[in-house]
Design a protein around this motif. Structure first.
Motif, PDB file in Angstrom:
ATOM      1  N   PHE A  74      -9.730  64.547  40.981  1.00 39.03           N
ATOM      2  CA  PHE A  74     -10.230  64.616  39.616  1.00 39.03           C
ATOM      3  C   PHE A  74     -10.644  63.252  39.093  1.00 39.03           C
ATOM      4  CE2 PHE A  74      -5.656  64.078  39.301  1.00 39.03           C
ATOM      5  CZ  PHE A  74      -5.493  63.123  38.300  1.00 39.03           C
ATOM      6  N   HIS A  75     -11.483  63.296  38.072  1.00 35.68           N
ATOM      7  CA  HIS A  75     -11.975  62.125  37.364  1.00 35.68           C
ATOM      8  C   HIS A  75     -11.718  62.367  35.880  1.00 35.68           C
ATOM      9  CE1 HIS A  75     -14.662  58.845  36.186  1.00 35.68           C
ATOM     10  NE2 HIS A  75     -15.190  59.684  35.320  1.00 35.68           N
ATOM     11  N   VAL A  76     -11.043  61.430  35.221  1.00 43.20           N
ATOM     12  CA  VAL A  76     -10.731  61.550  33.798  1.00 43.20           C
ATOM     13  C   VAL A  76     -11.415  60.416  33.051  1.00 43.20           C
ATOM     14  CG1 VAL A  76      -8.880  61.299  32.080  1.00 43.20           C
ATOM     15  CG2 VAL A  76      -8.506  62.689  34.108  1.00 43.20           C
ATOM     16  N   GLY A  77     -11.986  60.737  31.905  1.00 42.79           N
ATOM     17  CA  GLY A  77     -12.515  59.735  30.985  1.00 42.79           C
ATOM     18  C   GLY A  77     -11.999  60.054  29.594  1.00 42.79           C
ATOM     19  N   PHE A  78     -11.397  59.064  28.917  1.00 46.75           N
ATOM     20  CA  PHE A  78     -10.865  59.309  27.574  1.00 46.75           C
ATOM     21  C   PHE A  78     -10.954  58.039  26.737  1.00 46.75           C
ATOM     22  CE2 PHE A  78      -7.371  57.671  29.992  1.00 46.75           C
ATOM     23  CZ  PHE A  78      -6.534  57.007  29.110  1.00 46.75           C
ATOM     24  N   LEU A  79     -10.861  58.193  25.420  1.00 49.19           N
ATOM     25  CA  LEU A  79     -10.943  57.029  24.553  1.00 49.19           C
ATOM     26  C   LEU A  79     -10.199  57.239  23.253  1.00 49.19           C
ATOM     27  CD1 LEU A  79     -14.373  56.673  22.795  1.00 49.19           C
ATOM     28  CD2 LEU A  79     -13.820  58.690  24.110  1.00 49.19           C
ATOM     29  N   ASP A  80      -9.851  56.107  22.651  1.00 52.64           N
ATOM     30  CA  ASP A  80      -9.246  56.036  21.335  1.00 52.64           C
ATOM     31  C   ASP A  80     -10.403  56.053  20.338  1.00 52.64           C
ATOM     32  OD1 ASP A  80      -8.051  55.228  18.924  1.00 52.64           O
ATOM     33  OD2 ASP A  80      -6.716  53.811  19.917  1.00 52.64           O
ATOM     34  N   THR A  81     -10.391  57.012  19.407  1.00 52.19           N
ATOM     35  CA  THR A  81     -11.533  57.170  18.500  1.00 52.19           C
ATOM     36  C   THR A  81     -11.242  56.775  17.059  1.00 52.19           C
ATOM     37  OG1 THR A  81     -10.942  59.478  18.058  1.00 52.19           O
ATOM     38  CG2 THR A  81     -12.483  59.056  19.894  1.00 52.19           C
ATOM     39  N   LEU A  82     -10.043  56.262  16.778  1.00 52.87           N
ATOM     40  CA  LEU A  82      -9.680  55.984  15.401  1.00 52.87           C
ATOM     41  C   LEU A  82      -8.954  54.643  15.305  1.00 52.87           C
ATOM     42  CD1 LEU A  82      -9.762  57.364  12.593  1.00 52.87           C
ATOM     43  CD2 LEU A  82      -7.545  58.370  13.139  1.00 52.87           C
ATOM     44  N   ALA A  83      -9.461  53.757  14.459  1.00 48.86           N
ATOM     45  CA  ALA A  83      -8.843  52.436  14.280  1.00 48.86           C
ATOM     46  C   ALA A  83      -7.646  52.572  13.337  1.00 48.86           C
ATOM     47  CB  ALA A  83      -9.867  51.454  13.727  1.00 48.86           C
ATOM     48  N   ASP A  84      -6.544  53.079  13.885  1.00 57.27           N
ATOM     49  CA  ASP A  84      -5.364  53.358  13.067  1.00 57.27           C
ATOM     50  C   ASP A  84      -4.098  52.679  13.610  1.00 57.27           C
ATOM     51  OD1 ASP A  84      -4.999  54.819  15.355  1.00 57.27           O
ATOM     52  OD2 ASP A  84      -4.752  56.751  14.362  1.00 57.27           O
ATOM     53  N   GLY A  85      -4.243  51.818  14.617  1.00 54.58           N
ATOM     54  CA  GLY A  85      -3.080  51.144  15.190  1.00 54.58           C
ATOM     55  C   GLY A  85      -2.351  51.968  16.245  1.00 54.58           C
ATOM     56  N   HIS A  86      -2.767  53.196  16.467  1.00 57.27           N
ATOM     57  CA  HIS A  86      -2.159  54.042  17.490  1.00 57.27           C
ATOM     58  C   HIS A  86      -3.008  53.959  18.756  1.00 57.27           C
ATOM     59  CE1 HIS A  86       0.355  55.467  14.295  1.00 57.27           C
ATOM     60  NE2 HIS A  86      -0.665  56.030  13.653  1.00 57.27           N
ATOM     61  N   HIS A  87      -2.537  54.502  19.845  1.00 56.40           N
ATOM     62  CA  HIS A  87      -3.319  54.464  21.085  1.00 56.40           C
ATOM     63  C   HIS A  87      -3.455  55.865  21.685  1.00 56.40           C
ATOM     64  CE1 HIS A  87       0.805  54.148  22.684  1.00 56.40           C
ATOM     65  NE2 HIS A  87       0.321  54.675  23.788  1.00 56.40           N
ATOM     66  N   ALA A  88      -4.461  55.993  22.537  1.00 59.04           N
ATOM     67  CA  ALA A  88      -4.765  57.275  23.179  1.00 59.04           C
ATOM     68  C   ALA A  88      -4.153  57.315  24.573  1.00 59.04           C
ATOM     69  CB  ALA A  88      -6.270  57.469  23.262  1.00 59.04           C
ATOM     70  N   ARG A  89      -3.801  58.525  24.969  1.00 55.22           N
ATOM     71  CA  ARG A  89      -3.329  58.767  26.331  1.00 55.22           C
ATOM     72  C   ARG A  89      -3.946  60.064  26.841  1.00 55.22           C
ATOM     73  NH1 ARG A  89       3.193  57.533  26.647  1.00 55.22           N
ATOM     74  NH2 ARG A  89       3.145  55.549  25.538  1.00 55.22           N
ATOM     75  N   ALA A  90      -4.020  60.151  28.181  1.00 58.10           N
ATOM     76  CA  ALA A  90      -4.528  61.365  28.820  1.00 58.10           C
ATOM     77  C   ALA A  90      -3.710  61.639  30.061  1.00 58.10           C
ATOM     78  CB  ALA A  90      -5.999  61.202  29.187  1.00 58.10           C
ATOM     79  N   ARG A  91      -3.590  62.913  30.410  1.00 59.86           N
ATOM     80  CA  ARG A  91      -2.912  63.282  31.646  1.00 59.86           C
ATOM     81  C   ARG A  91      -3.426  64.612  32.160  1.00 59.86           C
ATOM     82  NH1 ARG A  91       3.309  64.581  29.962  1.00 59.86           N
ATOM     83  NH2 ARG A  91       2.914  66.236  28.451  1.00 59.86           N
ATOM     84  N   LEU A  92      -3.264  64.776  33.443  1.00 60.75           N
ATOM     85  CA  LEU A  92      -3.566  66.026  34.119  1.00 60.75           C
ATOM     86  C   LEU A  92      -2.428  67.002  33.849  1.00 60.75           C
ATOM     87  CD1 LEU A  92      -5.142  67.680  36.359  1.00 60.75           C
ATOM     88  CD2 LEU A  92      -3.555  66.619  37.986  1.00 60.75           C
ATOM     89  N   ILE A  93      -2.789  68.252  33.618  1.00 59.59           N
ATOM     90  CA  ILE A  93      -1.805  69.328  33.570  1.00 59.59           C
ATOM     91  C   ILE A  93      -2.286  70.424  34.511  1.00 59.59           C
ATOM     92  CG2 ILE A  93      -0.859  68.887  31.278  1.00 59.59           C
ATOM     93  CD1 ILE A  93      -2.765  70.941  30.158  1.00 59.59           C
ATOM     94  N   THR A  94      -1.358  71.043  35.201  1.00 59.02           N
ATOM     95  CA  THR A  94      -1.713  72.112  36.140  1.00 59.02           C
ATOM     96  C   THR A  94      -0.739  73.277  35.969  1.00 59.02           C
ATOM     97  OG1 THR A  94      -0.353  71.165  37.918  1.00 59.02           O
ATOM     98  CG2 THR A  94      -2.683  70.534  37.862  1.00 59.02           C
ATOM     99  N   LYS A  95      -1.175  74.426  36.458  1.00 61.57           N
ATOM    100  CA  LYS A  95      -0.297  75.591  36.559  1.00 61.57           C
ATOM    101  C   LYS A  95      -0.366  76.080  37.998  1.00 61.57           C
ATOM    102  CE  LYS A  95      -0.546  77.327  31.845  1.00 61.57           C
ATOM    103  NZ  LYS A  95      -0.928  78.443  30.979  1.00 61.57           N
ATOM    104  N   ASN A  96       0.793  76.473  38.536  1.00 63.18           N
ATOM    105  CA  ASN A  96       0.802  77.018  39.889  1.00 63.18           C
ATOM    106  C   ASN A  96       0.513  78.515  39.831  1.00 63.18           C
ATOM    107  OD1 ASN A  96       3.214  78.235  39.173  1.00 63.18           O
ATOM    108  ND2 ASN A  96       4.493  76.962  40.480  1.00 63.18           N
ATOM    109  N   PHE A  97       0.623  79.181  40.970  1.00 64.39           N
ATOM    110  CA  PHE A  97       0.213  80.580  41.064  1.00 64.39           C
ATOM    111  C   PHE A  97       1.102  81.548  40.291  1.00 64.39           C
ATOM    112  CE2 PHE A  97      -1.802  78.540  44.689  1.00 64.39           C
ATOM    113  CZ  PHE A  97      -3.106  78.939  44.474  1.00 64.39           C
TER     114      PHE A  97
END
Length: 154
Positions: A74-97
């Protein structure tokens, strides 16, 4: 001990006869190989999942998701969109069968708001299978999750 004496003219004729017999077989074998390769490629799934929440946005592009379902790239692209002193995070989530959800490690963008995308290229392996994949985008204050969204690959 055996000694073989080769007649170059006889060898040339034999090669010519051999080529006429084998060439059609080779073409047929190549066609079968291409069919197998093409069908193998067709079984790989791809897709994109995306979401946006207050202060963060991103997407995941999943590729090489083969029918066996135990590994995805996989390829992930993400960004922080608000100048509020907080930060952005991203992660993969999956479900098995059987529907059990797995949350993978977070990736952070701590460079400030609107500074461009943070990119992550990786893979995930789950021996119990990967039936669904998606991205979770969140805004954090330190290690406290403030808000998040989830986008499943479709």
């Amino acid at each position: 001990m055996y000694t073989m004496i080769l007649d170059p003219w006889a060898m040339k004729k034999a090669r010519s006869r051999f080529s006429r017999l084998i060439r059609p077989i080779g073409v047929a074998a190549a066609a079968i190989s291409l069919t197998l390769v093409a069908s193998g490629t067709a079984s790989a799934s791809t897709g994109v999942g995306k979401c946006s929440t207050t202060g963060a946005s991103g997407e995941i592009d999943v590729y090489n998701w083969v029918d066996s379902g135990s590994r995805i790239d996989f390829h992930v692209g993400f960004l922080d969109t608000l100048a509020d002193g907080h930060h952005a995070r991203a992660r993969l989530i999956t479900k098995n069968f059987v529907g059990n959800q797995v949350t993978w490690p977070w990736h952070s963008d701590t460079d400030g708001a609107n500074n461009g995308y943070t990119y992550v290229d990786s893979y995930a392996i789950n021996d119990t299978g990967i039936y669904q994949a998606g991205i979770q985008i969140a805004r954090f204050e330190g290690d406290t999750l403030l808000n998040s969204c989830t986008g499943w690959v479709s």
